[in-house]
Every structure is written in structure tokens, then in C-alpha cells.
Design a protein around this motif. Sequence first.
Motif, mmCIF file in Angstrom:
data_model
loop_
_atom_site.group_PDB
_atom_site.id
_atom_site.type_symbol
_atom_site.label_atom_id
_atom_site.label_comp_id
_atom_site.label_asym_id
_atom_site.label_seq_id
_atom_site.Cartn_x
_atom_site.Cartn_y
_atom_site.Cartn_z
ATOM 1 N N VAL A 38 0.838 -1.202 0.000
ATOM 2 C CA VAL A 38 0.000 0.000 0.000
ATOM 3 C C VAL A 38 0.873 1.252 0.000
ATOM 4 O O VAL A 38 0.657 2.194 -0.761
ATOM 5 N N ARG A 39 1.909 1.239 0.866
ATOM 6 C CA ARG A 39 2.827 2.373 0.958
ATOM 7 C C ARG A 39 3.461 2.674 -0.399
ATOM 8 O O ARG A 39 3.542 3.819 -0.839
ATOM 9 N N GLU A 40 3.908 1.594 -1.039
ATOM 10 C CA GLU A 40 4.603 1.743 -2.311
ATOM 11 C C GLU A 40 3.665 2.343 -3.372
ATOM 12 O O GLU A 40 4.018 3.261 -4.105
ATOM 13 N N LEU A 41 2.433 1.825 -3.380
ATOM 14 C CA LEU A 41 1.452 2.307 -4.351
ATOM 15 C C LEU A 41 1.166 3.793 -4.136
ATOM 16 O O LEU A 41 1.107 4.590 -5.074
ATOM 17 N N LEU A 42 1.020 4.180 -2.865
ATOM 18 C CA LEU A 42 0.722 5.576 -2.546
ATOM 19 C C LEU A 42 1.910 6.469 -2.882
ATOM 20 O O LEU A 42 1.736 7.588 -3.363
ATOM 21 N N ALA A 43 3.131 5.953 -2.634
ATOM 22 C CA ALA A 43 4.328 6.732 -2.945
ATOM 23 C C ALA A 43 4.398 6.958 -4.455
ATOM 24 O O ALA A 43 4.815 8.016 -4.918
ATOM 25 N N ARG A 44 3.972 5.960 -5.202
ATOM 26 C CA ARG A 44 4.095 6.036 -6.651
ATOM 27 C C ARG A 44 3.043 6.958 -7.256
ATOM 28 O O ARG A 44 3.317 7.760 -8.122
ATOM 29 N N GLN A 45 1.795 6.846 -6.788
ATOM 30 C CA GLN A 45 0.745 7.604 -7.475
ATOM 31 C C GLN A 45 0.025 8.625 -6.601
ATOM 32 O O GLN A 45 -0.969 9.204 -7.032
ATOM 33 N N GLY A 46 0.521 8.825 -5.390
ATOM 34 C CA GLY A 46 -0.015 9.916 -4.585
ATOM 35 C C GLY A 46 -1.286 9.571 -3.843
ATOM 36 O O GLY A 46 -1.492 9.978 -2.719
ATOM 37 N N ARG A 47 -2.169 8.839 -4.511
ATOM 38 C CA ARG A 47 -3.389 8.400 -3.848
ATOM 39 C C ARG A 47 -3.887 7.167 -4.568
ATOM 40 O O ARG A 47 -3.409 6.843 -5.648
ATOM 41 N N ALA A 48 -4.820 6.501 -3.967
ATOM 42 C CA ALA A 48 -5.348 5.297 -4.607
ATOM 43 C C ALA A 48 -6.815 5.174 -4.282
ATOM 44 O O ALA A 48 -7.287 5.701 -3.262
ATOM 45 N N THR A 49 -7.538 4.544 -5.155
ATOM 46 C CA THR A 49 -8.915 4.210 -4.797
ATOM 47 C C THR A 49 -8.871 2.939 -3.974
ATOM 48 O O THR A 49 -7.927 2.162 -4.044
#
Lengths: 206, 248
Positions: B188-199
Amino acid sequence: MGERDELFDQDAGRRKTIVEALLFAAEEPLSARRIAGILDDATPSLVVDLIADLDADYLREGRAFRIREIAGGYQIVTRPDLAEWVASLHGPGSPPRLSQAALETLAIVAYKQPVTRAELESIRGVGVDGVLRTLVERELVRIAGRAEGIGRPLLYGTTDHFLEYFGLPGLDALPRPDELEVLFADRERQTELELEDEEAGGEPGA
Amino acid sequence: MAGESTGHSVRLESLDFEGPLELLVYLVQKNEVDIWDIPIALIAEQFMAYVQAMTPERLESAGEFLLMAATLLRIKSSMLLPRPEIDEEELEDPRRELVLKIIEYQQFREIADHLREHESDRRLVFSKGYREAMEGGEDGPAEPDPERRASLSDLLRAFAELMRDQARERLHRLEPIPVTIEEKAAFVRELLARQGRATFEELFVPGEPRTHWIVTFVALLEMAREGEIRLRQGETFGQIHVYPREVA
């Protein structure tokens, strides 16, 4: 005999009154089944009859309401010719309408559901990412699962709210493709007929 | 240059077309040509003129227009190729695929018109819950209201929906869960770091077993409790968005 009829009429009249109370008090369309469940001694089809009766009363007595079938349920609504006044009650400005892009996307979802974003984009010839997100946020479209296959993309479908928004009884209230006066359809239908003739064994071009 | 070759009363460039198919439908109608016998050279020429005149604001969809322009040119060139007369019956018209696409698109445009009528009619009748049925902005809020926090019940509802949608797989054996909460939290951290936010849905990898999704969900709850992420929801029952803490 006459006494029994009178009893029956009383009974039917009372049930109709209860149905009216339920429809009046409900925040959203009520299904016949739901009402029948509350009445306890009525079948959904009897409820449908009672509602038709009630609606006929409103019409005959020139009342301000009608009963509409919306999203698989029934709802008491004000008459369209009174819209001008009732709208004022809601303050100036009517709620914003959907954009053309949103309507086109909704149309495809309604007919093709469950449908992936890629299919929607292929039919519209443009990206639908933003529109789709908006439609999901407005609850006109819901995520209806995931497709089989590579990446298991999300599938989209319409919601009950979609029916409510457009005041539709159900999806089948939308025109069938063959009922549309599609701009180019005549020629297409003609072509289909020609094809059928050939398949039937007739001499092509004869 | 478009004005020289034709005598249109309306300048094509001044019209706004959302996508290439919409423009094609317009051109077919305006030129009053037979959809089954489109003069591809003429249509391609007008199409190109429009694309060339596209304003910078429209460039986001330029790719789709250019792709269609390429398709038109390809069809045009294959129409120019000499066709063996004998095979003419069997030879597929190079325009056919495009024509079917235009017709399908036009069908849905007309259904959209029907919906527009229903939308107008609907606005003439009022009932309880009218506002709720109609509410929302034109194309709504694209961004979720950063003030509205998703509650635990919002989260649970969203998760229950996801799980319901996932194909049911019956577990007959008890197996150790091959993934840890820490691993999922890192994901989750990695995804948020990459795209700023997530659905919310994005965090659940398609095709993973239900156990993984459950672990992801627990990781999310943990991270929210620790204040590491913020969960926001634009409106009740709306899409839930996940933000890292730092972003205001």
C-alpha cells in the motif's frame, strides 16, 4: 351476499388507504412485494391493483399527485403540470443535468452491462476514465464484478439510482435497439434482409 | 484552407467534438452521404482539416483523433488499390469495419437522447427524496471532499462489496496465509508513494485469493489507526480514496 360484498369493499378500501399511507411516507419507491409484506394479507399482484385504483382516484378527483412506477417500485409524485410551482419550493436553479459524455457512457453501460472500461472506450472512441469515475461517484453506475481474463478488469453496471434519476420503471423501459429510429438504420435493416434472402437459398442478385 | 475547398456556412474548426466518432457522424450527416458508401477521400480530407485546426485545449484527446485519421488514410489507400474483379463479391469493403463502428456509436447517441428526454421529464415530477435522486453536480465532484472521512462502516461496506464480487473459492483446507500484514502494508505504501493516492479497489490485486484481500484490508485498518493513511469519501456510499498522511 350483499353484506359480504360490503365487508369486502371495506377491507379493500382500508387496504388501499394503508397503501396510500405507505407510499406517502416512504422516502423512495416501494416495491409491490415490500408493500404486500407489510399488509400481511395481500399478494403483490393485489397491491399492484390497489395502486392502480389509487392512481385512478387521484386522476378522477383531480388531485395534485399521480403514482409512478420507478426503479421497480411505486412512488407518489406531483403532477408534471404543477412543476413550475413545486420547483420554486426547492429554491432557484434546478439540479445540474448530466453531460453528453456522461449520457452516452450511461447508455452503453445500460445496454452492454456488465461491461469493461475498455469496451466503453472502444464504442465511444474516447477515454471514459473521468466520466466513469463521476458516474460511479454519483451512484448511477456501480462496479458489478470483474471480468475473466487478463488483468481481470472491473465490470460496470447501472444502479437502482440510475432508474430513479431518469424516472424509469426498469431497464426494459428503455427502447430496444430495433425500436430506435437510428439515423442510418434503414439501410442497415435493408442489408440484413438482403442477407436473409440469400441465406434462404434465393439467387443472389436475381 | 478548409474554406477554399468547400462552402460550409459553419466553420468546422469552431465546433467541439469530444471524440473522432462524433466528428465522423457529423461529417457523414453534413455531407449527406450514404453511410454504406462513404466517399472516404472527402471525409478524410475534412477530418484532417479539423484535426489540424484543433486548439491546444483539445490536445488531450488528440491521440484518438490522430488514430482515427490514420485509419481513414489507411482505408483511403486500400480503396485506391486495384481490386481483382472476380473476387469483388468476396472482397470485404475496407470501410465496413469503420462503418459498423459509426453505426453502433450513433445508436448509443440516440439512446443517450432518450435518456436526456427522460431526464427532462423526471424533473417535472416531485416526490420525497427528489433532491437525493437528482443531486450531484454537472460531472460531479471529480475529487472526493477531503473533509469527509470514510467511517469504519463505509470501509466495511466497500470491502464487503469487493468480496462479494470476487469469485467465490471454497477453502477446504486450512492453510497458513502466505502473506503478512507487513507485506501488504508495504505494498500500500509503495502504491501511494508512486501515485499519490489510490482508490480503495485499486489496493486489492485482481486474481489474488480472498485471504490476501482480507490481509490487505486488515493492513489498511492498521495503517488508518496509526494515522499513516487517510481515508476519504466524496459522498455517502461513494468511492473511497486512500491518501498518505503528508498530503494536505
